[in-house]
Motif scaffolding. Structure first.
Motif, PDB file in Angstrom:
ATOM      1  N   SER A  23      -7.079  41.970 -91.935  1.00 32.09           N
ATOM      2  CA  SER A  23      -8.456  42.489 -91.988  1.00 32.09           C
ATOM      3  C   SER A  23      -8.873  43.221 -90.720  1.00 32.09           C
ATOM      4  O   SER A  23     -10.020  43.672 -90.631  1.00 32.09           O
ATOM      5  CB  SER A  23      -9.476  41.387 -92.301  1.00 32.09           C
ATOM      6  OG  SER A  23      -9.299  40.904 -93.615  1.00 32.09           O
ATOM      7  N   GLY A  24      -7.969  43.362 -89.749  1.00 31.23           N
ATOM      8  CA  GLY A  24      -8.329  44.083 -88.527  1.00 31.23           C
ATOM      9  C   GLY A  24      -9.490  43.420 -87.826  1.00 31.23           C
ATOM     10  O   GLY A  24      -9.414  42.258 -87.448  1.00 31.23           O
ATOM     11  N   MET A  25     -10.584  44.149 -87.657  1.00 29.51           N
ATOM     12  CA  MET A  25     -11.789  43.587 -87.048  1.00 29.51           C
ATOM     13  C   MET A  25     -12.928  43.456 -88.051  1.00 29.51           C
ATOM     14  O   MET A  25     -14.075  43.246 -87.661  1.00 29.51           O
ATOM     15  CB  MET A  25     -12.233  44.475 -85.872  1.00 29.51           C
ATOM     16  CG  MET A  25     -11.363  44.346 -84.639  1.00 29.51           C
ATOM     17  SD  MET A  25     -11.344  42.685 -83.931  1.00 29.51           S
ATOM     18  CE  MET A  25     -13.030  42.572 -83.294  1.00 29.51           C
ATOM     19  N   THR A  26     -12.630  43.542 -89.338  1.00 31.50           N
ATOM     20  CA  THR A  26     -13.673  43.528 -90.359  1.00 31.50           C
ATOM     21  C   THR A  26     -13.614  42.238 -91.163  1.00 31.50           C
ATOM     22  O   THR A  26     -12.662  41.991 -91.900  1.00 31.50           O
ATOM     23  CB  THR A  26     -13.520  44.722 -91.317  1.00 31.50           C
ATOM     24  OG1 THR A  26     -13.471  45.933 -90.547  1.00 31.50           O
ATOM     25  CG2 THR A  26     -14.689  44.791 -92.284  1.00 31.50           C
ATOM     26  N   VAL A  27     -14.628  41.404 -90.981  1.00 29.28           N
ATOM     27  CA  VAL A  27     -14.723  40.144 -91.728  1.00 29.28           C
ATOM     28  C   VAL A  27     -15.338  40.458 -93.086  1.00 29.28           C
ATOM     29  O   VAL A  27     -16.554  40.592 -93.221  1.00 29.28           O
ATOM     30  CB  VAL A  27     -15.566  39.108 -90.975  1.00 29.28           C
ATOM     31  CG1 VAL A  27     -15.522  37.762 -91.698  1.00 29.28           C
ATOM     32  CG2 VAL A  27     -15.071  38.951 -89.537  1.00 29.28           C
ATOM     33  N   TYR A  65      -9.411  31.818 -89.186  1.00 30.44           N
ATOM     34  CA  TYR A  65     -10.758  31.269 -89.126  1.00 30.44           C
ATOM     35  C   TYR A  65     -11.168  30.560 -90.415  1.00 30.44           C
ATOM     36  O   TYR A  65     -12.298  30.098 -90.533  1.00 30.44           O
ATOM     37  CB  TYR A  65     -11.753  32.393 -88.814  1.00 30.44           C
ATOM     38  CG  TYR A  65     -11.653  32.878 -87.388  1.00 30.44           C
ATOM     39  CD1 TYR A  65     -12.274  32.191 -86.353  1.00 30.44           C
ATOM     40  CD2 TYR A  65     -10.930  34.019 -87.065  1.00 30.44           C
ATOM     41  CE1 TYR A  65     -12.194  32.621 -85.052  1.00 30.44           C
ATOM     42  CE2 TYR A  65     -10.831  34.471 -85.757  1.00 30.44           C
ATOM     43  CZ  TYR A  65     -11.471  33.774 -84.752  1.00 30.44           C
ATOM     44  OH  TYR A  65     -11.372  34.198 -83.455  1.00 30.44           O
ATOM     45  N   GLY A  66     -10.248  30.456 -91.372  1.00 28.33           N
ATOM     46  CA  GLY A  66     -10.550  29.743 -92.602  1.00 28.33           C
ATOM     47  C   GLY A  66     -11.409  30.562 -93.553  1.00 28.33           C
ATOM     48  O   GLY A  66     -11.502  31.785 -93.455  1.00 28.33           O
ATOM     49  N   ASP A  70      -9.529  33.574 -95.002  1.00 28.27           N
ATOM     50  CA  ASP A  70      -8.865  33.101 -93.782  1.00 28.27           C
ATOM     51  C   ASP A  70      -8.678  34.263 -92.816  1.00 28.27           C
ATOM     52  O   ASP A  70      -7.556  34.635 -92.448  1.00 28.27           O
ATOM     53  CB  ASP A  70      -7.527  32.448 -94.097  1.00 28.27           C
ATOM     54  CG  ASP A  70      -6.942  31.693 -92.887  1.00 28.27           C
ATOM     55  OD1 ASP A  70      -7.724  31.347 -91.987  1.00 28.27           O
ATOM     56  OD2 ASP A  70      -5.721  31.488 -92.846  1.00 28.27           O
ATOM     57  N   PHE A  71      -9.798  34.821 -92.383  1.00 27.29           N
ATOM     58  CA  PHE A  71      -9.801  35.962 -91.465  1.00 27.29           C
ATOM     59  C   PHE A  71      -8.864  35.700 -90.286  1.00 27.29           C
ATOM     60  O   PHE A  71      -8.937  34.653 -89.634  1.00 27.29           O
ATOM     61  CB  PHE A  71     -11.226  36.204 -90.967  1.00 27.29           C
ATOM     62  CG  PHE A  71     -11.375  37.340 -89.994  1.00 27.29           C
ATOM     63  CD1 PHE A  71     -11.105  38.642 -90.379  1.00 27.29           C
ATOM     64  CD2 PHE A  71     -11.810  37.105 -88.701  1.00 27.29           C
ATOM     65  CE1 PHE A  71     -11.249  39.698 -89.483  1.00 27.29           C
ATOM     66  CE2 PHE A  71     -11.973  38.147 -87.805  1.00 27.29           C
ATOM     67  CZ  PHE A  71     -11.682  39.442 -88.195  1.00 27.29           C
ATOM     68  N   HIS A  72      -7.966  36.628 -90.025  1.00 26.10           N
ATOM     69  CA  HIS A  72      -6.952  36.542 -88.975  1.00 26.10           C
ATOM     70  C   HIS A  72      -5.975  35.383 -89.200  1.00 26.10           C
ATOM     71  O   HIS A  72      -5.351  34.898 -88.245  1.00 26.10           O
ATOM     72  CB  HIS A  72      -7.583  36.434 -87.589  1.00 26.10           C
ATOM     73  CG  HIS A  72      -8.123  37.734 -87.095  1.00 26.10           C
ATOM     74  ND1 HIS A  72      -8.639  37.903 -85.830  1.00 26.10           N
ATOM     75  CD2 HIS A  72      -8.246  38.951 -87.692  1.00 26.10           C
ATOM     76  CE1 HIS A  72      -9.046  39.158 -85.674  1.00 26.10           C
ATOM     77  NE2 HIS A  72      -8.823  39.810 -86.795  1.00 26.10           N
ATOM     78  N   GLU A 135      -7.057  27.213 -81.277  1.00 30.50           N
ATOM     79  CA  GLU A 135      -5.722  27.777 -81.110  1.00 30.50           C
ATOM     80  C   GLU A 135      -4.905  26.965 -80.121  1.00 30.50           C
ATOM     81  O   GLU A 135      -3.702  26.745 -80.328  1.00 30.50           O
ATOM     82  CB  GLU A 135      -5.815  29.222 -80.644  1.00 30.50           C
ATOM     83  CG  GLU A 135      -6.293  30.166 -81.722  1.00 30.50           C
ATOM     84  CD  GLU A 135      -6.165  31.610 -81.309  1.00 30.50           C
ATOM     85  OE1 GLU A 135      -5.687  32.395 -82.132  1.00 30.50           O
ATOM     86  OE2 GLU A 135      -6.521  31.946 -80.166  1.00 30.50           O
ATOM     87  N   TYR A 136      -5.529  26.519 -79.059  1.00 26.75           N
ATOM     88  CA  TYR A 136      -4.817  25.714 -78.078  1.00 26.75           C
ATOM     89  C   TYR A 136      -4.439  24.359 -78.672  1.00 26.75           C
ATOM     90  O   TYR A 136      -3.341  23.841 -78.439  1.00 26.75           O
ATOM     91  CB  TYR A 136      -5.675  25.546 -76.827  1.00 26.75           C
ATOM     92  CG  TYR A 136      -5.604  26.766 -75.936  1.00 26.75           C
ATOM     93  CD1 TYR A 136      -4.917  26.748 -74.733  1.00 26.75           C
ATOM     94  CD2 TYR A 136      -6.181  27.967 -76.332  1.00 26.75           C
ATOM     95  CE1 TYR A 136      -4.821  27.868 -73.931  1.00 26.75           C
ATOM     96  CE2 TYR A 136      -6.088  29.102 -75.545  1.00 26.75           C
ATOM     97  CZ  TYR A 136      -5.413  29.050 -74.350  1.00 26.75           C
ATOM     98  OH  TYR A 136      -5.306  30.169 -73.585  1.00 26.75           O
ATOM     99  N   GLU A 137      -5.317  23.787 -79.470  1.00 28.98           N
ATOM    100  CA  GLU A 137      -5.009  22.520 -80.130  1.00 28.98           C
ATOM    101  C   GLU A 137      -3.856  22.700 -81.117  1.00 28.98           C
ATOM    102  O   GLU A 137      -2.995  21.813 -81.250  1.00 28.98           O
ATOM    103  CB  GLU A 137      -6.248  22.010 -80.853  1.00 28.98           C
ATOM    104  CG  GLU A 137      -7.367  21.575 -79.907  1.00 28.98           C
ATOM    105  CD  GLU A 137      -8.643  21.205 -80.621  1.00 28.98           C
ATOM    106  OE1 GLU A 137      -9.461  20.493 -80.011  1.00 28.98           O
ATOM    107  OE2 GLU A 137      -8.828  21.618 -81.795  1.00 28.98           O
ATOM    108  N   ALA A 138      -3.817  23.832 -81.793  1.00 27.14           N
ATOM    109  CA  ALA A 138      -2.727  24.105 -82.737  1.00 27.14           C
ATOM    110  C   ALA A 138      -1.375  24.156 -82.034  1.00 27.14           C
ATOM    111  O   ALA A 138      -0.346  23.796 -82.619  1.00 27.14           O
ATOM    112  CB  ALA A 138      -2.984  25.420 -83.474  1.00 27.14           C
ATOM    113  N   LEU A 139      -1.369  24.581 -80.770  1.00 30.41           N
ATOM    114  CA  LEU A 139      -0.136  24.691 -79.992  1.00 30.41           C
ATOM    115  C   LEU A 139       0.148  23.439 -79.161  1.00 30.41           C
ATOM    116  O   LEU A 139       1.112  23.419 -78.380  1.00 30.41           O
ATOM    117  CB  LEU A 139      -0.207  25.910 -79.074  1.00 30.41           C
ATOM    118  CG  LEU A 139      -0.339  27.275 -79.761  1.00 30.41           C
ATOM    119  CD1 LEU A 139      -0.493  28.376 -78.727  1.00 30.41           C
ATOM    120  CD2 LEU A 139       0.842  27.556 -80.668  1.00 30.41           C
TER     121      LEU A 139
END
Length: 226
Positions: A23-27, A65-66, A70-72, A135-139
């Motif tokens: 989606s690039g930058m378009t939600v 982002y869900g 699920d944007f991005h 994101e940090y928690e995911a890693l």
């Protein structure tokens, strides 16, 4: 030898942002939203190159982002994305975006120098000191609450990267965050340090960008800081 337009060209710079992300930058739920396939990115990169556009800049993202779309949630990793684009174009500059906490500086310095070799001097680095806690928690990483620690870590990370790019000798590093033994950087970037970009809104972040970066990414614009 090709030059890097983000280093050699003065004045206004024009580029694209986040085409490596779904989606690039378009939600949006629009059915014709951007599809971040490699095929589309390659087609876009060649079109931008032919048009004389200055750069392509990706976002490094590890979780979406869900929500319904699920944007991005789908993201092409930035070092491999940038390297492939540099191998497939002739003039455009292409950045990789790296989170300092998720990437070892010795490995990153070699990856970026290899990118620059592939692109004949057209690579760039966007440094991310950290902001998106999920994101940090995911890693399995901990995002420090204070900006002083985030940017202190990022500063030492980048100091190591720069020394690896510049030094002709093996060296040890005994710092606050890194302890390295007998490291060296080979290959080197083609024409010295590639252009550096940093996105920062805090006072400490802006100071980091002023001290280290060639460009400061603002939500609406990219400013030349050196």
């Amino acid at each position: 030898m090709a030059g890097n337009m983000m280093k050699n060209k003065t004045g206004f710079k024009l580029g694209t942002f986040s085409s490596n992300c779904s989606s690039g930058m378009t939600v949006t739920k629009s059915p014709d939203r951007w599809v971040n396939s490699w095929e589309n990115n390659l087609k876009l990169g060649r079109m931008l190159d032919d048009a004389g556009i200055d750069f392509m800049l990706p976002i490094a993202r590890w979780v979406g982002y869900g929500g319904e779309t699920d944007f991005h949630g789908g993201v092409l990793e930035t070092v491999t994305w940038a390297t492939a684009l540099l191998a497939s174009t002739k003039n455009i500059s292409v950045f990789a975006t790296l989170h300092t906490a998720a990437n070892n500086p010795v490995v990153s310095a070699k990856q970026l120098a290899t990118m620059d070799q592939v692109g004949n001097g057209r690579a760039g680095l966007n440094i991310v000191a950290g902001w998106n806690k999920p994101e940090y928690e995911a890693l399995g990483l901990t995002l420090p609450d204070d900006h002083e620690t985030r940017y202190g870590y990022a500063q030492e990370w980048f100091d190591i990267v720069e020394k690896l790019w510049a030094s002709e000798e093996y060296f040890d590093w005994d710092g606050k965050y890194f302890n390295l033994k007998h490291v060296a950087g080979d290959p080197k970037p083609v024409n010295g340090r590639p252009p550096i970009l940093n996105a920062a809104g805090s006072e400490i972040g802006r100071a980091f960008a002023t001290d280290n970066a060639d460009y400061l990414l603002h939500p609406r614009s990219i400013f030349h800081v050196q």
